[in-house]
Design a protein around this motif. Structure first.
Motif, PDB file in Angstrom:
ATOM      1  N   TRP A  61       0.837  -1.206   0.000  1.00  0.00           N
ATOM      2  CA  TRP A  61       0.000   0.000   0.000  1.00  0.00           C
ATOM      3  C   TRP A  61       0.866   1.248   0.000  1.00  0.00           C
ATOM      4  N   ARG A  62       1.935   1.247   0.800  1.00  0.00           N
ATOM      5  CA  ARG A  62       2.832   2.403   0.859  1.00  0.00           C
ATOM      6  C   ARG A  62       3.543   2.620  -0.473  1.00  0.00           C
ATOM      7  N   ALA A  63       3.963   1.542  -1.114  1.00  0.00           N
ATOM      8  CA  ALA A  63       4.625   1.678  -2.418  1.00  0.00           C
ATOM      9  C   ALA A  63       3.665   2.274  -3.439  1.00  0.00           C
ATOM     10  N   GLU A  64       2.446   1.808  -3.428  1.00  0.00           N
ATOM     11  CA  GLU A  64       1.422   2.311  -4.356  1.00  0.00           C
ATOM     12  C   GLU A  64       1.133   3.790  -4.097  1.00  0.00           C
ATOM     13  N   ARG A  65       0.883   4.151  -2.850  1.00  0.00           N
ATOM     14  CA  ARG A  65       0.556   5.533  -2.507  1.00  0.00           C
ATOM     15  C   ARG A  65       1.742   6.460  -2.736  1.00  0.00           C
ATOM     16  N   GLY A  66       2.939   5.972  -2.453  1.00  0.00           N
ATOM     17  CA  GLY A  66       4.132   6.806  -2.603  1.00  0.00           C
ATOM     18  C   GLY A  66       4.427   7.171  -4.037  1.00  0.00           C
ATOM     19  N   THR A  67       4.246   6.216  -4.955  1.00  0.00           N
ATOM     20  CA  THR A  67       4.582   6.477  -6.358  1.00  0.00           C
ATOM     21  C   THR A  67       3.438   7.105  -7.146  1.00  0.00           C
ATOM     22  N   SER A  68       2.202   6.926  -6.715  1.00  0.00           N
ATOM     23  CA  SER A  68       1.070   7.489  -7.460  1.00  0.00           C
ATOM     24  C   SER A  68       1.142   9.013  -7.506  1.00  0.00           C
ATOM     25  N   CYS A  69       1.705   9.627  -6.488  1.00  0.00           N
ATOM     26  CA  CYS A  69       1.872  11.082  -6.440  1.00  0.00           C
ATOM     27  C   CYS A  69       2.732  11.548  -7.620  1.00  0.00           C
ATOM     28  N   TYR A  70       3.810  10.847  -7.852  1.00  0.00           N
ATOM     29  CA  TYR A  70       4.733  11.195  -8.949  1.00  0.00           C
ATOM     30  C   TYR A  70       4.090  10.906 -10.310  1.00  0.00           C
ATOM     31  N   ARG A  71       3.475   9.741 -10.433  1.00  0.00           N
ATOM     32  CA  ARG A  71       2.856   9.359 -11.711  1.00  0.00           C
ATOM     33  C   ARG A  71       1.744  10.323 -12.114  1.00  0.00           C
ATOM     34  N   ARG A  74       1.703  15.255  -9.320  1.00  0.00           N
ATOM     35  CA  ARG A  74       1.565  16.098  -8.124  1.00  0.00           C
ATOM     36  C   ARG A  74       2.850  16.215  -7.328  1.00  0.00           C
ATOM     37  N   CYS A  75       3.846  15.352  -7.616  1.00  0.00           N
ATOM     38  CA  CYS A  75       5.121  15.366  -6.889  1.00  0.00           C
ATOM     39  C   CYS A  75       6.272  15.444  -7.885  1.00  0.00           C
ATOM     40  N   ARG A  76       7.313  16.178  -7.519  1.00  0.00           N
ATOM     41  CA  ARG A  76       8.498  16.237  -8.373  1.00  0.00           C
ATOM     42  C   ARG A  76       9.440  15.080  -8.080  1.00  0.00           C
ATOM     43  N   LEU A  77       9.375  14.509  -6.881  1.00  0.00           N
ATOM     44  CA  LEU A  77      10.200  13.352  -6.513  1.00  0.00           C
ATOM     45  C   LEU A  77       9.433  12.062  -6.817  1.00  0.00           C
ATOM     46  N   PRO A  78      10.140  10.968  -7.134  1.00  0.00           N
ATOM     47  CA  PRO A  78       9.461   9.744  -7.557  1.00  0.00           C
ATOM     48  C   PRO A  78       8.717   8.997  -6.456  1.00  0.00           C
ATOM     49  N   ASN A  79       8.797   9.449  -5.223  1.00  0.00           N
ATOM     50  CA  ASN A  79       8.069   8.805  -4.149  1.00  0.00           C
ATOM     51  C   ASN A  79       7.707   9.865  -3.106  1.00  0.00           C
ATOM     52  N   ALA A  80       6.444   9.935  -2.749  1.00  0.00           N
ATOM     53  CA  ALA A  80       5.968  10.960  -1.811  1.00  0.00           C
ATOM     54  C   ALA A  80       6.631  10.845  -0.442  1.00  0.00           C
ATOM     55  N   TYR A  81       7.081   9.655  -0.048  1.00  0.00           N
ATOM     56  CA  TYR A  81       7.728   9.480   1.255  1.00  0.00           C
ATOM     57  C   TYR A  81       9.105  10.134   1.299  1.00  0.00           C
ATOM     58  N   ARG A  82       9.696  10.437   0.161  1.00  0.00           N
ATOM     59  CA  ARG A  82      11.011  11.092   0.142  1.00  0.00           C
ATOM     60  C   ARG A  82      10.964  12.526   0.657  1.00  0.00           C
ATOM     61  N   TYR A  83       9.814  13.121   0.708  1.00  0.00           N
ATOM     62  CA  TYR A  83       9.655  14.487   1.217  1.00  0.00           C
ATOM     63  C   TYR A  83       9.675  14.538   2.744  1.00  0.00           C
ATOM     64  N   ASP A  84       9.357  13.417   3.384  1.00  0.00           N
ATOM     65  CA  ASP A  84       9.095  13.411   4.820  1.00  0.00           C
ATOM     66  C   ASP A  84      10.262  13.913   5.661  1.00  0.00           C
ATOM     67  N   GLU A  85      11.476  13.489   5.337  1.00  0.00           N
ATOM     68  CA  GLU A  85      12.652  13.899   6.113  1.00  0.00           C
ATOM     69  C   GLU A  85      12.912  15.405   6.000  1.00  0.00           C
TER      70      GLU A  85
END
Length: 160
Positions: A61-71, A74-85
């Motif tokens: 689920w996390r992989a799906e949600r993380g990459t759907s932002c980029y696809r 809506r996100c410039r990074l390929p995974n939404a979790y990369r913004y968290d830090e």
């Protein structure tokens, strides 16, 4: 059946729950920490802790949600979790520097650009203002408010 065998069976059954209960860890290293501490009696949230089984179930689920932002663009990074830090320290800094939240006890969790604020505030208006302030931070997609007014009721989050 001998009394020794019965006693052994009862002893085994008494320790079985300890084996069944898995330890909980921050399996995905989601940023979590305290932003303010002005309300000492506030229940401390458990944070983003999962058992190994829960982490395995959540991984897809996390992989799906993380990459759907980029696809979706809506996100410039390929995974939404990369913004968290990056978001986490800015959220703590912003809450602490604002001044309106010095008398609160707030903990912050960041997961895929979503910021969860948990803890105790002095009024519903202060809680709403906290959410609105955090929403202004760059790259924050959503804010989830799980706070309570005062400390006398049951918190709207799991606590230690």
């Amino acid at each position: 059946m001998s009394s020794n065998l019965i006693a052994a069976a009862f002893a085994f059954l008494s320790i079985l729950p300890a084996f069944a209960q898995q330890p909980r860890t921050n399996a995905f290293n989601d940023p979590f920490g305290q932003a303010t501490s002005g309300f000492p009696a506030c229940p401390v949230p458990t944070g983003p802790l999962l058992t190994d089984d829960e982490a395995r179930r959540e991984a897809h689920w996390r992989a799906e949600r993380g990459t759907s932002c980029y696809r979706s663009g809506r996100c410039r990074l390929p995974n939404a979790y990369r913004y968290d830090e990056e978001i986490f320290p800015r959220a703590l800094q912003y809450i602490r520097a604002d001044g309106r939240f010095d008398d609160t006890s707030i903990w912050v969790t960041v997961q895929r650009r979503w910021v969860t604020v948990q803890g105790c505030v002095r009024s519903a208006e202060q809680g709403a203002a906290l959410e609105a302030a955090v929403r202004q931070i760059d790259d924050v997609e959503a804010v989830i408010g799980q706070w309570m007014v005062g400390t006398s009721s049951k918190p709207p989050y799991e606590s230690r």
